[in-house]
Design a protein around this motif. Structure first.
Motif, mmCIF file in Angstrom:
data_model
loop_
_atom_site.group_PDB
_atom_site.id
_atom_site.type_symbol
_atom_site.label_atom_id
_atom_site.label_comp_id
_atom_site.label_asym_id
_atom_site.label_seq_id
_atom_site.Cartn_x
_atom_site.Cartn_y
_atom_site.Cartn_z
ATOM 1 N N PHE A 7 0.531 -1.275 -0.093
ATOM 2 C CA PHE A 7 0.074 0.256 -0.179
ATOM 3 C C PHE A 7 0.469 1.015 0.386
ATOM 4 O O PHE A 7 0.234 2.191 -0.088
ATOM 5 C CB PHE A 7 -0.490 -0.242 1.064
ATOM 6 N N TYR A 8 2.420 1.100 0.216
ATOM 7 C CA TYR A 8 2.915 2.281 0.408
ATOM 8 C C TYR A 8 2.598 3.336 -0.364
ATOM 9 O O TYR A 8 2.789 4.247 -0.195
ATOM 10 C CB TYR A 8 4.528 1.924 0.025
ATOM 11 N N ASP A 9 2.929 3.236 -1.883
ATOM 12 C CA ASP A 9 2.977 4.436 -3.307
ATOM 13 C C ASP A 9 0.787 4.167 -3.699
ATOM 14 O O ASP A 9 0.900 4.670 -5.044
ATOM 15 C CB ASP A 9 3.373 4.560 -4.254
ATOM 16 N N ASP A 10 0.201 3.590 -2.883
ATOM 17 C CA ASP A 10 -0.660 3.235 -3.634
ATOM 18 C C ASP A 10 -2.390 4.305 -2.445
ATOM 19 O O ASP A 10 -2.366 3.323 -1.223
ATOM 20 C CB ASP A 10 -1.258 1.957 -3.707
ATOM 21 N N LEU A 11 -2.841 5.028 -3.380
ATOM 22 C CA LEU A 11 -3.976 6.080 -1.885
ATOM 23 C C LEU A 11 -4.592 4.932 -1.711
ATOM 24 O O LEU A 11 -5.486 4.292 -0.715
ATOM 25 C CB LEU A 11 -4.507 6.619 -3.198
ATOM 26 N N ALA A 12 -5.297 3.739 -2.471
ATOM 27 C CA ALA A 12 -7.171 2.937 -2.917
ATOM 28 C C ALA A 12 -5.648 2.228 -1.829
ATOM 29 O O ALA A 12 -6.725 1.069 -0.750
ATOM 30 C CB ALA A 12 -7.421 2.024 -3.905
ATOM 31 N N GLY A 13 -4.578 0.762 -1.419
ATOM 32 C CA GLY A 13 -4.203 0.309 -1.069
ATOM 33 C C GLY A 13 -4.242 1.092 0.714
ATOM 34 O O GLY A 13 -4.520 0.018 1.698
ATOM 35 N N CYS A 14 -3.991 2.230 0.398
ATOM 36 C CA CYS A 14 -4.064 3.062 2.208
ATOM 37 C C CYS A 14 -5.369 2.526 2.502
ATOM 38 O O CYS A 14 -5.549 2.020 4.493
ATOM 39 C CB CYS A 14 -3.620 4.049 2.403
ATOM 40 N N LEU A 15 -6.364 2.821 1.557
ATOM 41 C CA LEU A 15 -8.107 2.365 2.274
ATOM 42 C C LEU A 15 -7.890 1.773 3.538
ATOM 43 O O LEU A 15 -8.083 1.639 3.655
ATOM 44 C CB LEU A 15 -8.705 3.366 1.257
ATOM 45 N N ALA A 16 -7.685 0.395 2.100
ATOM 46 C CA ALA A 16 -8.000 -0.607 2.081
ATOM 47 C C ALA A 16 -7.075 -1.534 3.360
ATOM 48 O O ALA A 16 -7.946 -1.854 4.049
ATOM 49 C CB ALA A 16 -7.386 -1.617 1.061
ATOM 50 N N GLU A 17 -5.765 -0.614 3.915
ATOM 51 C CA GLU A 17 -5.219 -1.445 4.908
ATOM 52 C C GLU A 17 -5.519 -0.899 6.206
ATOM 53 O O GLU A 17 -5.626 -1.524 7.130
ATOM 54 C CB GLU A 17 -3.753 -0.607 5.048
ATOM 55 N N ALA A 18 -6.606 0.864 5.880
ATOM 56 C CA ALA A 18 -6.901 0.929 6.986
ATOM 57 C C ALA A 18 -8.191 0.087 7.777
ATOM 58 O O ALA A 18 -8.727 -0.077 8.784
ATOM 59 C CB ALA A 18 -7.223 2.556 7.026
ATOM 60 N N TRP A 19 -9.422 0.277 6.673
ATOM 61 C CA TRP A 19 -9.956 -0.938 6.958
ATOM 62 C C TRP A 19 -10.009 -2.278 7.805
ATOM 63 O O TRP A 19 -10.454 -2.695 8.273
ATOM 64 C CB TRP A 19 -10.686 -0.967 5.728
ATOM 65 N N ARG A 20 -8.473 -2.852 7.232
ATOM 66 C CA ARG A 20 -8.342 -4.551 7.497
ATOM 67 C C ARG A 20 -7.954 -3.667 8.966
ATOM 68 O O ARG A 20 -8.212 -5.323 9.134
ATOM 69 C CB ARG A 20 -6.800 -4.526 6.724
ATOM 70 N N ARG A 21 -7.021 -2.961 9.388
ATOM 71 C CA ARG A 21 -6.494 -2.814 10.038
ATOM 72 C C ARG A 21 -7.936 -2.630 11.444
ATOM 73 O O ARG A 21 -7.827 -3.311 12.249
ATOM 74 C CB ARG A 21 -5.709 -1.647 11.015
ATOM 75 N N LEU A 22 -8.454 -2.085 11.034
ATOM 76 C CA LEU A 22 -9.843 -1.635 12.125
ATOM 77 C C LEU A 22 -11.142 -3.275 12.079
ATOM 78 O O LEU A 22 -11.068 -3.222 13.825
ATOM 79 C CB LEU A 22 -10.445 -0.759 11.729
ATOM 80 N N GLU A 23 -10.870 -3.593 10.880
ATOM 81 C CA GLU A 23 -11.185 -4.859 11.184
ATOM 82 C C GLU A 23 -11.275 -6.235 11.754
ATOM 83 O O GLU A 23 -11.349 -6.511 13.008
ATOM 84 C CB GLU A 23 -11.786 -5.618 9.436
#
Length: 197
Positions: A7-23
């Motif tokens: 996700f380092y240079d991927d905006l959509a990947g950053c958002l997906a990582e945020a939701w994954r961590r919250l889940e």
């Protein structure tokens, strides 16, 4: 050199990582299990406390926590639904800051489902007297319910807080350069942008 995450240079990947961590946090599997929730006090000052993340619905953009109807938190949300949540996982070097509107559920279908899914030891808290924040003459002067009926009676004080995310800020700390991104939702759709860390 440490390998950078996908996700380092991927905006959509950053958002997906945020939701994954919250889940994962809601499932007791990450440092996001006990974020800090901020509300506005009745005097207009910010109020901050640690809460337990109980549920996440990525599609609906909602987070779920529980509280006591007698708590300042419940009164503050009832008076002004604007709220913010902060989660940080030191091991992952990841921070998420969320702003949105909170809604209280008590005695309804949402509350009944959450109560039914709660552990018995968690239900005890809502039958404790007096209510949260009440001054006591001594540290052990509160009383927990002693039988199933008294625990069940605590349901009347049980509230579910559902926070709908309007703004999510993601920060990943890395030696090679931090990455910070902002995601917003309004009536016109989703916005996404990188921010200077």
């Amino acid at each position: 050199m440490t390998e950078l995450p996908s996700f380092y240079d991927d905006l959509a990947g950053c958002l997906a990582e945020a939701w994954r961590r919250l889940e994962e946090g809601a499932a007791h599997q990450s440092g996001f299990h006990t974020p800090a929730l901020a509300t506005l006090g009745r005097d207009g000052a910010p109020r901050l406390r640690t809460v337990v993340l109980r549920g996440v619905d990525r599609a609906a953009r909602t987070l779920r926590i529980h509280c006591d109807a007698r708590s300042d938190k419940a009164a503050e949300i009832a008076a002004d639904p604007r709220a913010a949540l902060h989660a940080y996982d030191a091991k992952a070097k990841l921070q998420v800051r969320i702003e949105g509107r909170a809604r209280l559920h008590g005695g309804d279908e949402v509350a009944r489902a959450a109560w039914g899914a709660s552990r018995p030891m968690s239900r005890v808290c809502y039958g404790t007297a007096p209510g949260p924040g009440t001054p006591l003459p001594a540290g052990g002067a509160s009383v927990q319910p002693q039988d199933e009926g008294a625990v069940a009676a605590g349901f009347s004080e049980f509230r579910v807080v559902v926070l709908t995310v309007a703004r999510l800020e993601f920060l990943y700390l890395a030696r090679s350069g931090h990455r910070r991104a902002l995601f917003t939702w309004n009536g016109e759709g989703q916005g996404a942008t990188w921010l200077a860390p």
